[in-house]
Write a protein that holds these residues in place. Structure first.
Motif, PDB file in Angstrom:
ATOM      1  N   LEU A  21       0.792  -1.212   0.000  1.00  0.00           N
ATOM      2  CA  LEU A  21       0.000   0.000   0.000  1.00  0.00           C
ATOM      3  C   LEU A  21       0.834   1.276   0.000  1.00  0.00           C
ATOM      4  N   PHE A  22       2.103   1.201   0.378  1.00  0.00           N
ATOM      5  CA  PHE A  22       2.862   2.412   0.612  1.00  0.00           C
ATOM      6  C   PHE A  22       4.033   2.527  -0.356  1.00  0.00           C
ATOM      7  N   PHE A  23       4.246   3.758  -0.776  1.00  0.00           N
ATOM      8  CA  PHE A  23       5.210   3.975  -1.841  1.00  0.00           C
ATOM      9  C   PHE A  23       6.409   4.805  -1.413  1.00  0.00           C
ATOM     10  N   VAL A  24       6.368   5.414  -0.241  1.00  0.00           N
ATOM     11  CA  VAL A  24       7.534   6.123   0.285  1.00  0.00           C
ATOM     12  C   VAL A  24       7.703   5.746   1.756  1.00  0.00           C
ATOM     13  N   LEU A  25       8.951   5.610   2.177  1.00  0.00           N
ATOM     14  CA  LEU A  25       9.271   5.184   3.538  1.00  0.00           C
ATOM     15  C   LEU A  25      10.068   6.248   4.262  1.00  0.00           C
ATOM     16  N   PHE A  26       9.778   6.387   5.550  1.00  0.00           N
ATOM     17  CA  PHE A  26      10.491   7.341   6.391  1.00  0.00           C
ATOM     18  C   PHE A  26      10.873   6.632   7.688  1.00  0.00           C
ATOM     19  N   PHE A  27      12.154   6.710   8.045  1.00  0.00           N
ATOM     20  CA  PHE A  27      12.630   6.109   9.288  1.00  0.00           C
ATOM     21  C   PHE A  27      13.003   7.206  10.272  1.00  0.00           C
ATOM     22  N   VAL A  28      12.488   7.098  11.504  1.00  0.00           N
ATOM     23  CA  VAL A  28      12.853   8.002  12.602  1.00  0.00           C
ATOM     24  C   VAL A  28      13.522   7.136  13.664  1.00  0.00           C
ATOM     25  N   ILE A  29      14.814   7.362  13.895  1.00  0.00           N
ATOM     26  CA  ILE A  29      15.616   6.428  14.678  1.00  0.00           C
ATOM     27  C   ILE A  29      16.213   7.116  15.913  1.00  0.00           C
ATOM     28  N   ASP A  30      15.941   6.536  17.070  1.00  0.00           N
ATOM     29  CA  ASP A  30      16.574   6.966  18.320  1.00  0.00           C
ATOM     30  C   ASP A  30      17.994   6.396  18.345  1.00  0.00           C
ATOM     31  N   ASN A  31      18.978   7.275  18.273  1.00  0.00           N
ATOM     32  CA  ASN A  31      20.367   6.803  18.290  1.00  0.00           C
ATOM     33  C   ASN A  31      21.079   7.281  19.550  1.00  0.00           C
ATOM     34  N   SER A  32      20.341   7.329  20.657  1.00  0.00           N
ATOM     35  CA  SER A  32      20.923   7.721  21.939  1.00  0.00           C
ATOM     36  C   SER A  32      21.884   6.646  22.432  1.00  0.00           C
ATOM     37  N   GLY A  33      22.560   6.941  23.532  1.00  0.00           N
ATOM     38  CA  GLY A  33      23.566   6.017  24.044  1.00  0.00           C
ATOM     39  C   GLY A  33      23.025   4.640  24.365  1.00  0.00           C
ATOM     40  N   SER A  34      21.830   4.568  24.940  1.00  0.00           N
ATOM     41  CA  SER A  34      21.279   3.262  25.312  1.00  0.00           C
ATOM     42  C   SER A  34      20.962   2.404  24.101  1.00  0.00           C
ATOM     43  N   MET A  35      20.679   3.039  22.962  1.00  0.00           N
ATOM     44  CA  MET A  35      20.339   2.279  21.762  1.00  0.00           C
ATOM     45  C   MET A  35      21.565   1.661  21.090  1.00  0.00           C
ATOM     46  N   GLN A  36      22.758   2.014  21.540  1.00  0.00           N
ATOM     47  CA  GLN A  36      23.947   1.413  20.926  1.00  0.00           C
ATOM     48  C   GLN A  36      24.045  -0.074  21.265  1.00  0.00           C
ATOM     49  N   GLN A  37      23.466  -0.488  22.385  1.00  0.00           N
ATOM     50  CA  GLN A  37      23.523  -1.891  22.776  1.00  0.00           C
ATOM     51  C   GLN A  37      22.834  -2.810  21.765  1.00  0.00           C
ATOM     52  N   PRO A  38      21.629  -2.470  21.287  1.00  0.00           N
ATOM     53  CA  PRO A  38      20.981  -3.337  20.292  1.00  0.00           C
ATOM     54  C   PRO A  38      21.185  -2.868  18.857  1.00  0.00           C
ATOM     55  N   TRP A  39      22.259  -2.111  18.614  1.00  0.00           N
ATOM     56  CA  TRP A  39      22.406  -1.475  17.299  1.00  0.00           C
ATOM     57  C   TRP A  39      22.505  -2.502  16.172  1.00  0.00           C
ATOM     58  N   LYS A  40      23.147  -3.635  16.412  1.00  0.00           N
ATOM     59  CA  LYS A  40      23.234  -4.665  15.372  1.00  0.00           C
ATOM     60  C   LYS A  40      21.854  -5.223  15.044  1.00  0.00           C
ATOM     61  N   ILE A  41      21.007  -5.354  16.067  1.00  0.00           N
ATOM     62  CA  ILE A  41      19.642  -5.812  15.824  1.00  0.00           C
ATOM     63  C   ILE A  41      18.875  -4.773  15.018  1.00  0.00           C
ATOM     64  N   LEU A  42      19.068  -3.511  15.364  1.00  0.00           N
ATOM     65  CA  LEU A  42      18.408  -2.433  14.627  1.00  0.00           C
ATOM     66  C   LEU A  42      18.804  -2.472  13.153  1.00  0.00           C
ATOM     67  N   LEU A  43      20.085  -2.674  12.891  1.00  0.00           N
ATOM     68  CA  LEU A  43      20.536  -2.751  11.502  1.00  0.00           C
ATOM     69  C   LEU A  43      19.833  -3.882  10.758  1.00  0.00           C
ATOM     70  N   SER A 122       4.708   5.962   4.960  1.00  0.00           N
ATOM     71  CA  SER A 122       4.748   5.124   6.151  1.00  0.00           C
ATOM     72  C   SER A 122       5.999   5.457   6.941  1.00  0.00           C
ATOM     73  N   ILE A 123       5.817   5.817   8.214  1.00  0.00           N
ATOM     74  CA  ILE A 123       6.932   6.151   9.094  1.00  0.00           C
ATOM     75  C   ILE A 123       7.185   4.975  10.033  1.00  0.00           C
ATOM     76  N   TYR A 124       8.456   4.593  10.159  1.00  0.00           N
ATOM     77  CA  TYR A 124       8.873   3.571  11.110  1.00  0.00           C
ATOM     78  C   TYR A 124       9.725   4.242  12.183  1.00  0.00           C
ATOM     79  N   VAL A 125       9.306   4.117  13.433  1.00  0.00           N
ATOM     80  CA  VAL A 125      10.025   4.709  14.562  1.00  0.00           C
ATOM     81  C   VAL A 125      10.735   3.597  15.319  1.00  0.00           C
ATOM     82  N   PHE A 126      12.053   3.743  15.504  1.00  0.00           N
ATOM     83  CA  PHE A 126      12.853   2.783  16.262  1.00  0.00           C
ATOM     84  C   PHE A 126      13.307   3.452  17.554  1.00  0.00           C
TER      85      PHE A 126
END
Length: 199
Positions: A21-43, A122-126
């Motif tokens: 259904l969606f033709f454009v994608l937007f990612f909003v990503i929290d890249n604070s210090g705590s998010m570095q721990q699961p960064w490989k999973i985020l990738l 469609s926006i994806y928030v991590f």
């Protein structure tokens, strides 16, 4: 011998029903210090979502503060290509602009700068936690910019993925992030997924 069992499902199966259904994608990503721990999973989850959207008209990436991954494309859709996707994943590996662990600025900028009635966005928030003062204030702020059209459909869909950073020592901020993103996804025709373990 019987065939091997299928691989464990990835998060993209939660979104596979909507990718047509969606033709454009937007990612909003929290890249604070705590998010570095699961960064490989985020990738990996980023890659999964891109793979279920094989054909899109455009893509954009910013952090939760509204800072663009590619400032030269500020307020512009980036044309999708295999090379561009590889560039996004490559830059994401070491991307570290300032973050306040609150997605409201990024979501607001995405909607205000890119809403187009002729595009399905469609926006994806991590993220993993929420440091803001009020969930209600964020929900109201998003409601003001992501208004519904005459049919009741919101300008953009908002999906969210919560990463399991603080599960061993859960804090109020973790629960507040889950509550916030669940409500935003519900009110904005999206899906909220909370990961419960590292894979």
């Amino acid at each position: 011998p019987p065939p091997p069992p299928p691989p464990p499902p990835h998060i993209f199966f939660f979104f596979i029903l909507i990718f047509f259904l969606f033709f454009v994608l937007f990612f909003v990503i929290d890249n604070s210090g705590s998010m570095q721990q699961p960064w490989k999973i985020l990738l990996q989850e980023m890659q999964n979502i891109l793979e279920i959207h094989p054909q899109i008209e455009g893509i954009q990436v910013m952090n939760d503060m509204g800072d663009y991954m590619f400032p030269e494309y500020r307020r512009q859709w980036i044309e999708d290509s295999t090379q561009r996707r590889a560039s996004i994943i490559g830059r994401l590996r070491n991307w570290s602009p300032f973050s306040n662990s609150s997605p409201v600025e990024g979501i607001g900028a995405a909607i205000q700068d890119f809403y187009d009635s002729e595009k399905r966005i469609s926006i994806y928030v991590f993220g993993d936690d929420f440091t803001g003062n009020s969930i209600e204030d964020v929900v109201d702020a998003v409601d003001r910019v992501n208004v519904a059209d005459e049919s009741g459909r919101r300008r953009v869909r908002i999906h969210a993925v919560a990463f399991p950073v603080h599960l061993d020592q859960p804090s109020v901020r973790v629960f507040r992030f889950a509550a916030l993103m669940r409500e935003l996804a519900y009110r904005n025709d999206g899906t909220f997924v909370a990961l419960t373990e590292y894979r």
